[in-house]
Design an enzyme around this catalytic site. Structure first.
Site, PDB file in Angstrom:
ATOM      1  N   GLU A  39       0.869  -1.164   0.000  1.00 19.35           N
ATOM      2  CA  GLU A  39       0.000   0.000   0.000  1.00 19.35           C
ATOM      3  C   GLU A  39       0.911   1.219   0.000  1.00 19.35           C
ATOM      4  OE1 GLU A  39      -2.403   3.099   0.213  1.00 19.35           O
ATOM      5  OE2 GLU A  39      -0.662   2.936   1.465  1.00 19.35           O
ATOM      6  N   CYS A  50      -6.029   4.218   5.996  1.00 19.26           N
ATOM      7  CA  CYS A  50      -5.727   3.055   5.164  1.00 19.26           C
ATOM      8  C   CYS A  50      -6.956   2.239   4.811  1.00 19.26           C
ATOM      9  CB  CYS A  50      -4.734   2.157   5.883  1.00 19.26           C
ATOM     10  SG  CYS A  50      -4.365   0.697   4.901  1.00 19.26           S
ATOM     11  N   CYS A  64      -5.797  -2.295   5.543  1.00 18.66           N
ATOM     12  CA  CYS A  64      -6.064  -2.890   6.857  1.00 18.66           C
ATOM     13  C   CYS A  64      -7.355  -2.297   7.422  1.00 18.66           C
ATOM     14  CB  CYS A  64      -4.919  -2.651   7.814  1.00 18.66           C
ATOM     15  SG  CYS A  64      -4.589  -0.935   8.202  1.00 18.66           S
ATOM     16  N   HIS A  73      -7.876   1.493  12.401  1.00 13.77           N
ATOM     17  CA  HIS A  73      -7.684   2.841  12.970  1.00 13.77           C
ATOM     18  C   HIS A  73      -8.994   3.358  13.559  1.00 13.77           C
ATOM     19  CE1 HIS A  73      -3.627   3.057  11.447  1.00 13.77           C
ATOM     20  NE2 HIS A  73      -4.072   2.626  10.286  1.00 13.77           N
ATOM     21  N   ARG A 123      -0.694  -5.706  10.615  1.00 18.30           N
ATOM     22  CA  ARG A 123       0.720  -5.379  10.424  1.00 18.30           C
ATOM     23  C   ARG A 123       1.489  -5.087  11.706  1.00 18.30           C
ATOM     24  NH1 ARG A 123      -2.396  -4.577   6.731  1.00 18.30           N
ATOM     25  NH2 ARG A 123      -1.958  -5.041   4.559  1.00 18.30           N
ATOM     26  N   SER A 153       3.311   0.186  10.566  1.00 21.33           N
ATOM     27  CA  SER A 153       4.303   0.427   9.516  1.00 21.33           C
ATOM     28  C   SER A 153       5.205   1.613   9.835  1.00 21.33           C
ATOM     29  CB  SER A 153       3.615   0.609   8.164  1.00 21.33           C
ATOM     30  OG  SER A 153       3.003  -0.601   7.777  1.00 21.33           O
TER      31      SER A 153
HETATM   32  N1  NFV Z   1       0.711  -0.472   9.187  1.00 23.14           N
HETATM   33  C1  NFV Z   1      -0.464  -0.635   9.060  1.00 23.14           C
HETATM   34 FE1  NFV Z   1      -2.171  -0.856   8.794  1.00 23.14          FE
HETATM   35  C2  NFV Z   1      -2.254  -2.472   9.340  1.00 23.14           C
HETATM   36  N2  NFV Z   1      -2.317  -3.634   9.581  1.00 23.14           N
HETATM   37  C3  NFV Z   1      -2.477  -0.267  10.518  1.00 23.14           C
HETATM   38  O1  NFV Z   1      -2.621   0.128  11.628  1.00 23.14           O
HETATM   39  O2  NFV Z   1      -2.116  -1.309   6.994  1.00 23.14           O
HETATM   40 NI1  NFV Z   1      -2.809  -0.339   6.062  1.00 23.14          NI
END
Ligand code: NFV
Ligand code: HEM
Ligand code: HEM
Ligand code: SF4
Ligand code: SF4
Ligand code: F3S
Ligand SMILES: [Mg+2]
Lengths: 396, 542, 223
Positions: free
Chosen positions: B14, B62, B65, B69, B469, B492
């Site tokens: 991503e 995002c 995932c 959040h 992640r 990340s």
């Molecule tokens: N790094 C990240 Fe995420 C995840 N899993 C989130 O908190 O991917 Ni878009």
């Protein structure tokens, strides 16, 4: 009436002719279909009958009369001819995900699986210089033919340097301009690409705008955060069938998808009309599926076909999940639809709540008080004046 | 003589990531820099808004995932408001996150990571019959396994290649000597590449049953969840379970066997510790198993220096972010409650490279007690293993036994990929019990899905959870009913971290050191290691 | 010694009907409008037997459309009334000297107001012109809100014309918000307006209050 019918049928016959010419052109000028569509239908267990049913649904969705069904079928067979260059800017990849997770098992899903992605950073095998090569080759081979899909807003701040891409560190702004200049059609996919979406929410720290504004081109705007994949598929089908953008509203959204409000087709609408509202999350009303207006549903201000299509193979949609719509297909919704869990007029300006009504109440009270004071004062003065007059008379 | 190599865009992730490495004459990586090249400034955008609105906004960090959040933000608010959601809400949150773990990990292994291990072109040479035998040698009943099916897949691929338009597979690294799988193994996994496209949709549908849609579900509120109607409709729960089982089936009959298959041929790299990276592992606790949040499916803690004999309790005060090498104002490490995000872009060097000595990324540098830490599946398994968690320990030990490999193999690119598969199984096994717990609770008469709450005039709180992640924390400060400050420290961000003021590299960077490229112009091995972290740049820089 | 002469015809029947119809409409619109903004939840009873919000919306729209016609009629009268086309009078406030004089009078600094040159004093003209503006805006926003929910007929036609305005205002949500804010402007207006009507009546004894009913005002005459 007969005249009208004749006019309409003449109109559609002309359109049909146009469509045939266009499909001939596609079959002549575009590369061979990369995938055998019929074989895939069979492999996925989709019968001829359900395919025909799908063409029917799609034809109506595109607001075309049934005589276009064979054309829709032909467009579907040629779907994988159309090269697509897909660019990512200031985004979250939710739009890509939404398209990839299209309804399954369905014809849409086969179409999207066979879509000819010449460039798509989330999916392509090559990286770095090799990826750059893919882009340059696709732009050259398919110049004037490819559809450019844009996902994400384009930052203009720092001369575009809030986003730099590729081995040469080109800005998103420069890359976007380069790619759309040779596209046959550009699709802005998702709220970010259409109007700037989340990064453009106040105070828009990176000066993000939608693709159309940043790149100075006309785009088909598939609004939503993320949008429904059917609206994307329909737009591509329309492009294959007519070689042009579908009819759009003032915001560039295809009319067939964004012509009506969420509120107009919401399954909870009878409860709205009946005065049955969810007052608090999880209350008795919520358990009965009542209207979410009072907990902030923005369906009344939102043009989208969510209640019709729903998401993820018609599994659900936000209102069904009991939250209410946040208006994600509307311009600037992150700002104009806030607060998301209260009706619009209860917005707080600078903390607290219900700012406008509080101001209204205070001003009305103040005015009433002022008026009353004025009245009292007038009366006192009048009394004085009368007394004065009386005195004067007496003196006389 | 060293030479500098740029990999930008790093694809199959991503977002917008640039990796630069310095290669010696032997094509071995001597030094590495990771840089995220997009900033959106959502932490800034949050200021002055209603705290209850933050969840839906930060969810847009995002779309891969997705949801996580949203949850972290809602949890931060719940902490700040001083309330606890009812048990049903906790279970529905676990279910929505759990089902997408499966979808996300499957998608990662096949669509984002798969082509680092699998050579599609080689699959064209496979013998379908032999492929079937190979698949059956790993699992008694492999997913969608028959010579005729493999043949059909091969034909589809052949047509694709013959059309001369490889599309997303063009200009890749086919035939690179670093590909180690025999043609039959390639064919088996490629066939699952196509199947997985469907399966992740099934997982997405299941998430949408409670969430309303995927990506970006819309069913959480501070204090609970909104999907009470779905929760009380038995057929909806049935639909969820039905889909969860289908996905679990795929995990057991395709994903895990394919990872074991890969491990068979790539074990040397694993044993050599290629891609190991930094030696500290951190987990903030994922999937609460009770309402006072004292027990987790993924226990929280820190393992330092790969010492599996000791777990350090997590001390939230020791989490900091600093920006010495990031494009922001600021000098000292900051605790997230008082963290700032003020951009200060300084660009690339004249010849177009990252200014490695100065600022070079939009990613901040999170540190725990001043040390870089790896987060994610491997960290979760390592911390859980070290903590002696029964479920984790037995599953990890079992996997090691099947492959006949020692525990140290975990500290590698292969180990990281295997850890992800292992935890997928762990979560898949948990879905049905959670659903049963939910049903039991409803049957007992508890239909609560929300706890009443009001925004406090002032307050602060944090929400912590373990998305696919790795370790995620959101930190909110409220003043005058509005958000005064908001900071997110994201998986990340930990892993993609640039160097800190002491010059310590982040996990991506560290993991690349010593990696040897088979072909000087093909960064296949680098991609393999970077992808093993499942990078998400939109998460890391938000 | 002053005395009152025979009443002067001040407002035509048309004006009076128009005024009171507007007044009633506005009252109903404010009441139903707030009920649309903050609908009352009716928990008891079968859904299909209830139509409370539907009904309120109906009456709001009914009086909304009525107000639209009344407003058009009022504009017609302003320009083409056979008795007295008063549109010029609505600009009385442009006479700054009179305007200041009038304000002083309201603040009870001056004993007498400026001489009436047309139908309205300078402040009145300003207030009514402003009010016309308000009515215009609330009608436009109202028609947009109405058109958004109807997809056929003249409503849809008008809506298609107003669509760019909706866009200009920032979308339907902003239109609704503006409509709501305008409602408060009406509330404020009414408080002042009604008070002023009584005040005039009490202070000037010109029969302002009853003039809107009978049509006649009295003219004070000196000796
Ligand atoms: N790094 C990240 Fe995420 C995840 N899993 C989130 O908190 O991917 Ni878009
Ligand atoms: C107490 C009784 C009232 C009296 C004596 C009164 C008197 C007047 C007068 C003399 C005018 C100027 C004439 C004109 O321009 O037509 C006027 C205008 C107006 N009044 Fe009233 N009014 C009263 C109550 C109200 C109420 C309660 C409302 C609204 C709810 C209202 C709404 C209006 C409006 C909208 C106008 C300006 C439009 C127009 O000029 O037709 N009035 N009123
Ligand atoms: C003085 C005149 C008016 C007042 C005070 C008024 C007041 C209101 C208020 C307070 C609302 C609720 C807004 C909210 O939710 O915050 C509303 C809604 C509305 N008004 Fe008016 N309004 C007036 C005139 C009109 C007119 C002239 C029309 C149309 C011809 C109209 C059509 C509507 C519509 C369609 C709605 C939305 C109702 C719905 O969504 O179902 N209004 N009005
Ligand atoms: S429109 Fe929404 S889903 Fe799409 S990229 Fe933007 S934030 Fe993500
Ligand atoms: S839930 Fe929302 S869209 Fe549905 S009827 Fe209520 S307000 Fe309208
Ligand atoms: S939030 Fe978006 S998805 Fe549809 S229901 Fe509302 S437009
Ligand atoms: Mg952050």
């Amino acid at each position: 009436m007969d005249d009208y019918r004749k006019y309409v049928s003449k109109h559609y016959n002309r359109l049909l002719e146009q469509c045939k010419v266009r499909l001939d052109e596609v079959e002549r000028e575009y590369p061979e279909p990369r995938e055998d569509f019929q074989a895939l239908l069979k492999a996925r267990g989709i019968s001829r009958r359900s395919f025909l049913k799908w063409t029917g649904v799609m034809t109506t969705a595109l607001m075309l009369p049934p005589i276009f069904k064979p054309m829709v079928a032909r467009a579907a067979e040629n779907f994988s001819r159309i090269p697509v260059i897909w660019l990512h800017f200031a985004e979250c990849t939710g739009c890509s995900e939404a398209i990839l997770r299209s309804s399954y098992p369905n014809v849409d899903d086969i179409l999207l699986e066979t879509i000819s992605l010449e460039y798509h950073e989330t999916l392509m095998a090559a990286a770095g210089y090799q990826a750059e090569k893919c882009l340059e080759e696709a732009m050259e081979h398919f110049a004037g033919k490819y559809v450019c899909v844009i996902e994400g807003a384009i930052p203009r701040g720092l001369n575009g340097q809030y986003l730099r891409l590729g081995p040469k560190g080109e800005t998103g702004l420069a890359l976007g301009k380069r790619v759309v200049s040779k596209a046959a059609m550009t699709i802005s996919l998702g709220a970010c690409a259409v109007w700037g979406g989340i990064p453009a929410a106040s105070p828009n720290p990176t000066d993000c705008v939608g693709a159309s504004k940043a790149l100075g081109v006309s785009t088909v705007n598939i609004a939503g955060c993320p949008p429904n994949e059917v609206n994307f598929v329909g737009t591509l089908l329309h492009f294959i069938m007519f070689g042009s953008m579908p009819p759009r509203d003032g915001e560039g959204r295809p009319l067939w998808a964004y012509g009506k409000r969420v509120h107009d087709f919401c399954e909870r609408r009878p409860h709205y009309d009946a005065g049955e509202f969810v007052e608090e999350w999880g209350d008795e009303g919520a358990k009965k599926g009542w209207c979410l207006y009072k907990v902030g549903c923005k369906g009344p201000y939102t043009f989208a076909n969510c209640p019709h299509l729903r998401f993820n193979d018609h599994m659900s949609w936000p209102v069904m999940a009991g939250h209410g719509c946040i208006g994600c297909t509307e311009r600037g919704f992150w700002d104009t639809m806030a607060p998301y869990e209260k009706p619009i007029q209860e917005a707080a300006i600078g903390g607290g709540e219900r700012t406008i009504d509080n101001i209204g109440i205070i001003l009305t009270a103040a005015t009433a008080a002022g008026v009353a004071a004025h009245g009292v004062y007038t009366a006192i003065r009048k009394k004085d004046k009368n007394q004065e007059e009386q005195k004067q008379e007496e003196r006389e | 003589m060293t030479k500098r190599m740029i990999i930008d865009p790093v694809t199959r992730i991503e977002g917008h990531l640039r990796i630069e490495v310095e290669l010696d004459n032997n094509n071995t990586v001597k030094d590495a820099w990771s840089s995220i090249t997009l900033w959106r400034g959502i932490e800034t955008i949050l200021k002055g808004r209603d705290p209850r609105d933050a969840g839906l906004i930060v969810q847009r960090f995002c779309g891969v995932c997705t949801y996580v959040h949203y949850e972290a933000s809602i949890m931060a608010c719940e902490d700040a408001f001083g309330i606890k959601p009812p048990p049903n809400a906790r279970l529905i949150r676990n279910l929505t996150q759990g089902i997408w773990y499966l979808g996300d990990h499957i998608m990662h292994f096949y669509h984002l990571h798969g082509l680092d291990w699998v050579d599609i072109v080689s699959a064209l040479k496979a013998n379908p019959k032999a492929a079937e035998e190979l698949a059956r040698s790993i699992h008694p009943n492999p997913w969608n396994c028959s010579a005729s099916h493999y043949k059909a897949v091969q034909e589809r691929l052949t047509r694709f290649v013959k059309s001369g338009r490889l599309g997303p597979f063009a200009n890749a690294y086919w035939g690179n000597p670093s590909y180690k799988l025999p043609p039959e193994a390639n064919l088996v996994i490629v066939s699952h590449y196509l199947d997985a496209l469907q399966i992740s949709k099934v997982a997405a549908q299941a998430q949408a049953i409670f969430g309303g849609k995927n990506p970006h579900p819309q069913h959480l509120v501070v204090g609970g969840v909104t999907c009470v109607l779905d929760m009380l409709t038995p057929s909806r729960l049935g639909e969820f379970l039905f889909r969860a089982k289908e996905v679990k089936d795929f995990v057991e009959r395709a994903y895990i066997p394919d990872v074991l298959l890969a491990a068979r041929y790539y074990k040397d790299e694993g044993l050599a510790g290629i891609g190991g990276g930094v030696k500290n592992y951190l987990c903030v606790g994922g999937f609460p198993l009770n309402d006072d949040m004292s027990s987790f499916l993924f226990p929280k803690g820190v393992v330092k220096n790969r010492d599996l004999s000791k777990v350090w309790p997590l001390d939230e005060k020791l989490i900091t972010e600093e920006v010495t090498h990031s494009w922001y104002e600021g000098k000292e490490p900051q605790h997230p409650y008082s963290g700032t995000t003020v951009p200060k872009y300084t660009g690339l060097s004249k010849d177009g490279y990252l200014k490695g000595e100065e600022k070079y990324s939009w990613c901040k540098a999170p540190r725990y007690a001043g040390e870089p830490c790896e987060v994610g599946p491997l960290a979760r398994m390592v911390v859980g293993y070290a903590a002696g968690d029964k479920k984790i320990k037995s599953l990890v030990d079992e996997t090691l036994k099947v492959t006949g490999l020692p525990a140290k193999v975990l500290f590698s690119t292969l180990g990281r990929t295997a850890a992800r598969a292992i935890e997928t199984k762990l979560v898949a096994d948990q879905i049905e019990p959670w659903l049963n717990e939910l049903v039991k609770n409803i049957k007992s008469g508890d239909t609560r899905t929300w706890t009443y709450c009001e925004v406090p005039k002032e307050g602060q709180g944090r929400g912590m959870t373990e998305p696919p992640r790795g370790a995620l924390s959101h930190w909110i400060k409220i003043k005058n009913y509005q958000i005064e400050n908001y900071q997110a420290v994201v998986p990340s961000t930990w892993n993609c971290s640039p160097r800190d003021k002491n010059g310590k590299r982040g996990p991506y960077e560290e993991s690349l050191i010593g990696t040897k490229l088979a072909k000087a112009d093909q960064p296949l091995e680098i991609l393999r290691t970077i992808h093993s972290f499942d990078p998400c740049m939109a998460c890391a820089v938000h | 010694m002053e005395h009152y002469v025979a009443p002067l015809k001040h407002w035509t029947v048309a004006m009076r009907i128009n005024h009171w119809a507007m007044a009633i409409s506005i009252f109903v619109l404010i009441a139903t409008g707030f009920l649309i903004a903050y609908p009352v939840t009716i928990s008891k009873g079968e859904t299909w037997l209830k139509f409370s919000v539907g009904e309120i919306r109906f009456w709001h729209l009914f009086f909304g459309v009525l107000l639209t016609f009344l407003f058009i009629w009022r504009l017609y009268l302003a320009f083409f009334s056979r008795f007295h086309a008063d549109w010029k009078d609505l600009f009385a406030f442009l006479n700054i000297k009179d305007l200041i004089h009038q304000i002083k009078f309201y603040l009870l600094i001056e004993k007498e107001g400026p001489p009436h040159r047309g139908l309205y004093g300078p402040m009145q003209s300003l207030a009514y012109l402003g009010l016309f503006g308000l009515i215009f805006l609330i009608i436009i926003t109202g028609l947009i809100l109405m058109g958004a929910g109807y997809h056929a007929g003249i409503t849809a036609f008008i809506y298609s014309i107003l669509k760019p305005v909706e866009r200009l205002l920032g979308g339907l949500a902003m239109v609704r918000y503006i409509h709501h804010v305008l409602t408060w402007c009406f509330v404020l207006f009414i408080v002042v307006h009604v008070y002023m009507a009584f005040w005039y009546d009490a202070v000037l004894k010109e029969g302002t209050l009853s003039s809107m009913v009978s049509g006649y005002m009295f003219k004070k005459e000196g000796h």
